[in-house]
Structures are given as structure tokens and as C-alpha cells.
Design an enzyme around this catalytic site. Structure first.
Site, PDB file in Angstrom:
ATOM      1  N   HIS A 131      -8.383   5.406  -3.384  1.00 57.98           N
ATOM      2  CA  HIS A 131      -9.873   4.811  -3.322  1.00 57.98           C
ATOM      3  C   HIS A 131     -10.591   6.127  -3.043  1.00 57.98           C
ATOM      4  O   HIS A 131     -11.762   5.941  -3.317  1.00 57.98           O
ATOM      5  CB  HIS A 131     -10.049   4.027  -2.112  1.00 57.98           C
ATOM      6  CG  HIS A 131     -10.079   4.662  -0.597  1.00 57.98           C
ATOM      7  ND1 HIS A 131      -8.871   4.593   0.130  1.00 57.98           N
ATOM      8  CD2 HIS A 131     -11.182   5.127  -0.062  1.00 57.98           C
ATOM      9  CE1 HIS A 131      -9.289   5.424   1.054  1.00 57.98           C
ATOM     10  NE2 HIS A 131     -10.276   5.633   1.246  1.00 57.98           N
ATOM     11  N   ASP A 162      -2.333   2.140  -2.292  1.00 61.66           N
ATOM     12  CA  ASP A 162      -3.598   3.027  -2.059  1.00 61.66           C
ATOM     13  C   ASP A 162      -3.132   4.549  -2.058  1.00 61.66           C
ATOM     14  O   ASP A 162      -3.099   5.291  -1.149  1.00 61.66           O
ATOM     15  CB  ASP A 162      -4.684   2.885  -0.988  1.00 61.66           C
ATOM     16  CG  ASP A 162      -5.600   3.687  -0.801  1.00 61.66           C
ATOM     17  OD1 ASP A 162      -6.119   4.316  -1.709  1.00 61.66           O
ATOM     18  OD2 ASP A 162      -6.230   3.773   0.251  1.00 61.66           O
ATOM     19  N   SER A 199      -9.632   9.553   5.200  1.00 56.63           N
ATOM     20  CA  SER A 199      -9.146   8.741   4.167  1.00 56.63           C
ATOM     21  C   SER A 199      -8.368   9.922   2.926  1.00 56.63           C
ATOM     22  O   SER A 199      -8.890  11.023   2.707  1.00 56.63           O
ATOM     23  CB  SER A 199      -9.794   8.087   3.208  1.00 56.63           C
ATOM     24  OG  SER A 199     -10.151   6.888   3.709  1.00 56.63           O
TER      25      SER A 199
END
Length: 264
Positions: free
Chosen positions: A68, A113, A209
Site C-alpha cells: 500500500h 500487503d 507503514s
């Protein structure tokens, strides 16, 4: 904010509410300042000149991060900062020559992910820059084992980013307990693992992230998503590297071969 779900698209610099998924751009909450020599595999993934995500150096020419963080943009939009305790200065900058994200990743589920970045100019190793091994295929972290998460993400939910690299130590959470915590709205798949403290207060959050979760000096997880940050009832959710190790190895080989063949 609808259902208090914060969606932070670091690559776009947008925040919006959603009833479907509390996805990443996770941060370090309840951590401590460290210097890069304590996590020399940590890198800043920069999008058009600004820190957007964390990443992990697993070879001189390969960075592992979250899908992402890089999905839908070109390699030339990204650079990697290595060898610095600060995401905005020092260290060395490297261009990204190519990238690949898992074809089964989607924002709705946050499953699979994971992405890899190929650097046309390999980094120079030293005290502040070093690759880390990845965990073996299908290996498991025992429940309660200590893991280490690092990054430059927000230090509190809705707060700002620190300038200095942060580290937090969190135990691995049983998958069934994690799935129950997020049920029935969000699914914990076999390609995810959870970590956090029962009392809350320690977690990754916005800005972390794509960064590393390390277990016994090996990359075991990638900061992916969570509901809020450091909430006692909701552990942080990480991409499980051991479940996707074969995909990573295959695509590292494919990226390298692709650019070797282009020379001829």
C-alpha cells in the site's frame, strides 16, 4: 470521523474516514529514541522527496516494504534514504529502479500487503547500513515472544512524526485472539500476524507503514494496518513475511534478471 477509522494514504498525503478498513501509515507509539546503528536495516521510503513509509534492506539492492506504500506509482517517484537516524536528512539517497507489489493485494482486505524495491545502484554497507535476514518460509513466532518494531511514524494517534528513529518492543499476539478482536468487521488472514500489549500504549502508527517487525534478528513482519494506534483492544497487524517468503524470493530474482537482460 466515521467509525473512527483513520485511513492514511502516505503516498498521496491524504487522510479520510472509511467504514471498511483502518489501513496503514502506521506509527511508533510508546517507543524510545534510537540511533540507526541499532537498526541499520531500516530505511525511509521517500515519495517525491518526502518521507512516506518505512522499509527494510534485505540485500544491497533490495528493499522490502508494504504494497500500500508503493502501489500505482512509478519507480522514479521514489527514493530510499539509508544510514540515517533521521528521515529528512543525513545518510545516503538511492534511486528506485523498479518495484513489484503482490498481485493479490487490495486495499479492502489489506491481505498480501508486501512489495519489493530494486535499487540500480546497490547501497554501501557499513556501521549505519546493513541488510537483515528474512525469516524462513512458513516459520512461526511463538505467542508472547518479543518483537521489535522501528520507524518514524506518529508518536500518538493523530499526532506528529518524530525526527529521530523510534523503537518499540511488543509481544506477538495469538492469531485467534487477534482475529476475535477484529471480528466481525475485519479479517486476520494466514498472511498476517499481530503484535501489541494487552494494556495498549505500544504500537506502530501513521508513518511507520512498510517498516520492519523483527524477531530474533530476522525480518518477520511488515507494518501494515490497525484500528487506531496502541489501543488495548486492537493489536497492530503486520504482513507475515514467512507466509510470503517464496513470493519475495521469486520476485527478487525476477527483478534482477529483468535488468541484467536489459543490458544485452
Amino acid at each position: 470521523m466515521t467509525n473512527s477509522l483513520l485511513i492514511c494514504f502516505t503516498i498521496l498525503g491524504l487522510a479520510a474516514s472509511s467504514p471498511t478498513k483502518p489501513i496503514g501509515d502506521i506509527r511508533i507509539v510508546g517507543g524510545e529514541d534510537i540511533v540507526i546503528t541499532e537498526a541499520p536495516y531500516q530505511v525511509s521510503v521517500m515519495f517525491r522527496g518526502a518521507h512516506s513509509c518505512g522499509g527494510t534492506l534485505v540485500a544491497a539492492d533490495i528493499v522490502v516494504t508494504a504494497a500500500h506504500c508503493v502501489m500505482s506509482f512509478a519507480p522514479e517517484d521514489y527514493r530510499i534514504r539509508v544510514g540515517s537516524s533521521f528521515h529528512q536528512r543525513d545518510g545516503m539517497l538511492y534511486d528506485v529502479g523498479d518495484l513489484a507489489w503482490h498481485p493479490d493485494f487490495n486495499f479492502a482486505s489489506m491481505d498480501n500487503d508486501i512489495a519489493i524495491l530494486w535499487l540500480p545502484k546497490p547501497v554501501m554497507f557499513g556501521d549505519t547500513v546493513e541488510a537483515i535476514e528474512m525469516v524462513e518460509t512458513n516459520s512461526e513466532i511463538p505467542d508472547g515472544d518479543i518483537t521489535i518494531v522501528t520507524g518514524w511514524g506518529h508518536m500518538e494517534e493523530g499526532g506528529g512524526n518524530p525526527s529521530v528513529l523510534q523503537r518499540v518492543i511488543v509481544p506477538k499476539i495469538n492469531e485467534a485472539a487477534c482475529a476475535e478482536a477484529y471480528s466481525p468487521i475485519y479479517a486476520i488472514t494466514p498472511r498476517m500476524l499481530c503484535a501489541g500489549t494487552p494494556e495498549g500504549g505500544k504500537d506502530a502508527c501513521q508513518g511507520d507503514s512498510g517498516g520492519p517487525l523483527v524477531h530474533k534478528k530476522k525480518l518477520a513482519g511488515i507494518v501494515s494496518w490497525g484500528l487506531g494506534c496502541a489501543r488495548p483492544e486492537y493489536p497492530g497487524v503486520y504482513t507475515k513475511v514467512s507466509a510470503l517468503r517464496e513470493w519475495v524470493d521469486e520476485n527478487i530474482t525476477n527483478l534482477r534478471l529483468k535488468h541484467i537482460l536489459r543490458r544485452f
